[in-house]
Enzyme design. Structure first.
Site, PDB file in Angstrom:
ATOM      1  N   ARG A  43      29.226  63.424  51.731  1.00  0.00           N
ATOM      2  CA  ARG A  43      30.440  63.158  50.940  1.00  0.00           C
ATOM      3  C   ARG A  43      31.214  64.446  50.689  1.00  0.00           C
ATOM      4  O   ARG A  43      32.444  64.493  50.799  1.00  0.00           O
ATOM      5  CB  ARG A  43      30.060  62.486  49.615  1.00  0.00           C
ATOM      6  CG  ARG A  43      29.806  61.025  49.782  1.00  0.00           C
ATOM      7  CD  ARG A  43      28.805  60.466  48.771  1.00  0.00           C
ATOM      8  NE  ARG A  43      27.933  59.541  49.467  1.00  0.00           N
ATOM      9  CZ  ARG A  43      28.229  58.262  49.684  1.00  0.00           C
ATOM     10  NH1 ARG A  43      29.334  57.749  49.188  1.00  0.00           N
ATOM     11  NH2 ARG A  43      27.427  57.496  50.387  1.00  0.00           N
ATOM     12  N   CYS A  96      23.481  61.501  51.366  1.00  0.00           N
ATOM     13  CA  CYS A  96      24.642  61.082  50.562  1.00  0.00           C
ATOM     14  C   CYS A  96      25.527  62.248  50.129  1.00  0.00           C
ATOM     15  O   CYS A  96      26.710  62.312  50.490  1.00  0.00           O
ATOM     16  CB  CYS A  96      24.167  60.346  49.320  1.00  0.00           C
ATOM     17  SG  CYS A  96      23.020  59.001  49.639  1.00  0.00           S
ATOM     18  N   ASP A 122      23.587  54.650  53.783  1.00  0.00           N
ATOM     19  CA  ASP A 122      22.223  54.439  54.300  1.00  0.00           C
ATOM     20  C   ASP A 122      22.144  53.331  55.344  1.00  0.00           C
ATOM     21  O   ASP A 122      21.287  52.446  55.264  1.00  0.00           O
ATOM     22  CB  ASP A 122      21.250  54.109  53.156  1.00  0.00           C
ATOM     23  CG  ASP A 122      20.893  55.331  52.312  1.00  0.00           C
ATOM     24  OD1 ASP A 122      21.620  56.333  52.387  1.00  0.00           O
ATOM     25  OD2 ASP A 122      19.886  55.274  51.584  1.00  0.00           O
ATOM     26  N   ASP A 150      27.300  57.278  55.879  1.00  0.00           N
ATOM     27  CA  ASP A 150      27.079  58.618  55.309  1.00  0.00           C
ATOM     28  C   ASP A 150      25.821  59.283  55.849  1.00  0.00           C
ATOM     29  O   ASP A 150      25.689  60.507  55.810  1.00  0.00           O
ATOM     30  CB  ASP A 150      27.059  58.588  53.776  1.00  0.00           C
ATOM     31  CG  ASP A 150      25.799  57.958  53.200  1.00  0.00           C
ATOM     32  OD1 ASP A 150      25.159  57.133  53.883  1.00  0.00           O
ATOM     33  OD2 ASP A 150      25.464  58.301  52.044  1.00  0.00           O
ATOM     34  N   ASN A 151      24.867  58.473  56.309  1.00  0.00           N
ATOM     35  CA  ASN A 151      23.642  59.010  56.939  1.00  0.00           C
ATOM     36  C   ASN A 151      22.969  57.855  57.663  1.00  0.00           C
ATOM     37  O   ASN A 151      23.395  56.708  57.529  1.00  0.00           O
ATOM     38  CB  ASN A 151      22.692  59.650  55.906  1.00  0.00           C
ATOM     39  CG  ASN A 151      22.449  58.806  54.666  1.00  0.00           C
ATOM     40  OD1 ASN A 151      22.935  59.125  53.578  1.00  0.00           O
ATOM     41  ND2 ASN A 151      21.728  57.719  54.809  1.00  0.00           N
ATOM     42  N   HIS A 198      22.394  50.861  50.677  1.00  0.00           N
ATOM     43  CA  HIS A 198      21.370  51.692  50.021  1.00  0.00           C
ATOM     44  C   HIS A 198      20.452  50.784  49.194  1.00  0.00           C
ATOM     45  O   HIS A 198      20.915  49.774  48.671  1.00  0.00           O
ATOM     46  CB  HIS A 198      22.115  52.675  49.101  1.00  0.00           C
ATOM     47  CG  HIS A 198      21.310  53.847  48.619  1.00  0.00           C
ATOM     48  ND1 HIS A 198      20.196  53.716  47.809  1.00  0.00           N
ATOM     49  CD2 HIS A 198      21.476  55.176  48.804  1.00  0.00           C
ATOM     50  CE1 HIS A 198      19.721  54.916  47.525  1.00  0.00           C
ATOM     51  NE2 HIS A 198      20.468  55.829  48.118  1.00  0.00           N
TER      52      HIS A 198
HETATM   53 CA    CA Z   1      23.380  57.651  51.816  1.00  0.00          CA
END
Ligand code: CA
Length: 562
Positions: free
Chosen positions: A75, A71, A34, A323-324, A222
């Site tokens: 992954r 997430c 995040d 991841d994002n 996150h």
């Molecule tokens: Ca994430």
């Protein structure tokens, strides 16, 4: 041929194979959670990330690399080299009666660890897993040790307290920070624990002949925003000028670094600082977020130092990415109505944390507080930073985690590998678009491994990505297909400079990213034929990649009447 010659020839062949084996790099993939595009110093941030900046200076920074916007999908895709839905993870780890949204890492997919372990690599995963539906020790069939990793320390669930993570696991066994037989720090903090356990794996394998594949998946940054006070102290006052001031400084640095065209139109600032009622609370949230990233960078510094101590740094291919994009969710920003129960007590050392969100308590028996006025950082707080700071973190892009505009899917990718990246390229920016589906193909190539057609009795889906190795040397990638996205009905396709993107059930938007990376000028109305052709390409992909029907991801328990 006489027998002596045959023996000599075989000896030469074995020697060549041994050299090739020795040449195979170690592979370290570090994933954050995040974080926004401009949250690293080497991507324009005011946050101190000297370890990552050094990797960037000695390696490459990809400027147009992409994740899968959330997430679980990211992954699953990163680990398998497939699009998320093909790996069973178009949505999250919730069971949906559809192969693309099964909520469990598919067995028609292999992980990088499964492939590399078969090629003689030592393998370990540290940190967040979040690709297994089961969060119970009754069913560990899709936990890391059953998906190619020899060693695992981390969490099965995707979020939780940084001082007492829910589903904290060593191997296949739930533990608490207090009853872990192998790791006993004076003050437990999950980010430090991930770093320290990664260092321990490196130390333990340092003398071996085999290369390693180490996957380090931090939960920083996150929510909940929690960090040691000494790390937060570095950022005290740094955000008092508010959203727009920090964004403008980031835009300037992005331009200086060559990461943003000087003529680009940054996405508009969200939120007016002058309208914020409790600026101290709001600034503290961002100070804590910065501290979480700073602490992660310190841990990456310890990992790099261990590699250098072992003499393995030059032979290690390191990737770092998010991841994002930054997260605009409101978690932690509204008060938790329930009052503290009267019978709060310290938890026993072996008593597992069963809560990932409030209402919950700390290990030492304090009630965890949430919402306006609660100053982020300590174990008894649970705060998120909301849309306005997420917009800052994602400078200069639009939208956030979940959406497939650039703010959701654009990530830094730092690649560092002295033995594999030509010296003349070090510190360079690499503009070719890349995607997390490419990491499997890259690992397979550098490891001299083979991507299997069959594995453990299952037919494995063909690899989607292409190797990034040519890009490391400044050569074109061998990509023949556009890149595609779908998450929660948000859709996108990128083909060269063109990106077609839509939010939920709204119409397609078209952008020329070569001149408009920030998606500020929609060309859909001006170029209907291009829109039609790209939309058709997206539909064809969605048909073959287990994406359709849109909305199949909605978990059954959310359906009215069920
Ligand atoms: Ca994430």
């Amino acid at each position: 041929m006489n027998p002596v010659r045959i023996v000599m020839l075989l000896a030469a062949l074995f020697a060549a194979a041994a050299i090739r084996a020795a040449d195979r790099p170690n592979i370290l993939i570090i994933l954050s959670d995040d974080m926004g595009y401009s949250d690293l110093g080497c991507y324009g941030s005011e946050i101190a990330t000297p370890s990552l900046d050094a990797l960037a200076a000695g390696g490459l920074r990809f400027t147009q690399f992409y994740n899968a916007t959330r997430c679980c999908p990211t992954r699953a895709s990163l680990l398998t080299g497939l699009y998320p839905h093909q790996a069973g993870m178009g949505f999250m780890v919730r069971k949906v009666d559809h192969p693309g949204y099964a909520g469990d890492l598919s067995r028609q997919a292999v992980t990088i660890a499964e492939v590399l372990r078969g090629a003689g690599y030592r393998t370990a995963a540290m940190g967040k897993w979040h690709v297994a539906r089961s969060h119970s020790m009754q069913d560990t069939s899709n936990w890391p040790l059953q998906r190619g990793f020899e060693r695992f320390y981390g969490t099965i669930r995707g979020f939780g307290s940084f001082y007492d993570p829910d589903t904290l696991t060593r191997g296949n066994t739930f533990i608490t920070p207090e009853n872990d037989p192998e790791y006993k720090p004076e003050h437990y903090y999950y980010t430090d624990a991930i770093s320290d356990n990664a260092v321990a794996f490196l130390r333990d394998t340092a003398g071996g002949r085999e290369p390693f594949f180490l996957y380090v998946a931090y939960t920083a940054a996150h929510w909940p925003l929690q960090a040691p006070e000494r790390d937060i102290a570095k950022y005290r006052g740094k955000y008092d000028a508010g959203y727009d001031a920090v964004r403008r400084a980031r835009v300037e640095r992005l331009k200086q670094l060559g990461l943003l065209d000087p003529t680009a139109t940054p996405a508009p600032t969200v939120g007016r600082w002058d309208d914020v009622k409790d600026q101290a609370w709001e600034a503290r949230a961002m100070e804590t977020y910065a501290a979480m990233i700073d602490n992660m960078d310190q841990g990456i510094g310890r990992i790099v130092a261990q590699l250098k101590r072992d003499g393995r740094f030059d032979r290690t291919l390191v990737f770092f990415l998010h991841d994002n994009g930054a997260c605009a969710e409101r978690n932690g920003r509204t008060p938790v109505a329930r009052k503290a129960p009267a019978d709060l007590r310290p938890m026993r050392p072996d008593e597992l944390q069963t809560k990932a969100t409030p209402p919950m308590q700390t290990r030492d028996g304090r009630w965890v507080r949430s919402g306006p006025g609660v100053m982020a950082g300590p174990a008894d707080t649970y705060i998120g930073y909301g849309e306005a700071w997420a917009n800052v973190a994602n400078t200069p892009f639009r939208e956030y985690k979940h959406w497939v505009h650039e703010g959701g899917i654009a990530t830094p990718l730092i690649a560092h590998w002295p033995a594999g990246i030509p010296a003349a390229r070090r510190g360079a920016l690499e503009p070719q678009p890349g995607h997390i589906i490419d990491l499997m193909a890259t690992c397979v190539e550098v490891a001299g491994a083979a991507y299997p057609a069959q594995f453990a009795g299952q037919t494995i889906k063909p690899l989607e990505g292409v190797s990034l190795v040519p890009a490391l040397a400044g050569r074109p990638l061998a990509r023949a297909q556009p890149l595609f996205w779908e998450h929660e009905s948000n859709r996108a396709v990128r083909d060269g400079r063109w990106k077609l993107v839509a939010m939920e059930d709204r119409p397609w938007e078209l952008y020329d990213l070569a001149v408009d990376r920030t998606e500020s000028r929609d060309l859909a109305a001006a170029q209907p034929e291009r829109v039609q052709a790209m939309a058709a390409a997206w539909e064809a992909w969605a048909q073959r990649a287990d994406v359709l029907p849109l909305g199949a991801w909605k978990p059954v328990w959310a359906t009215p009447g069920k």
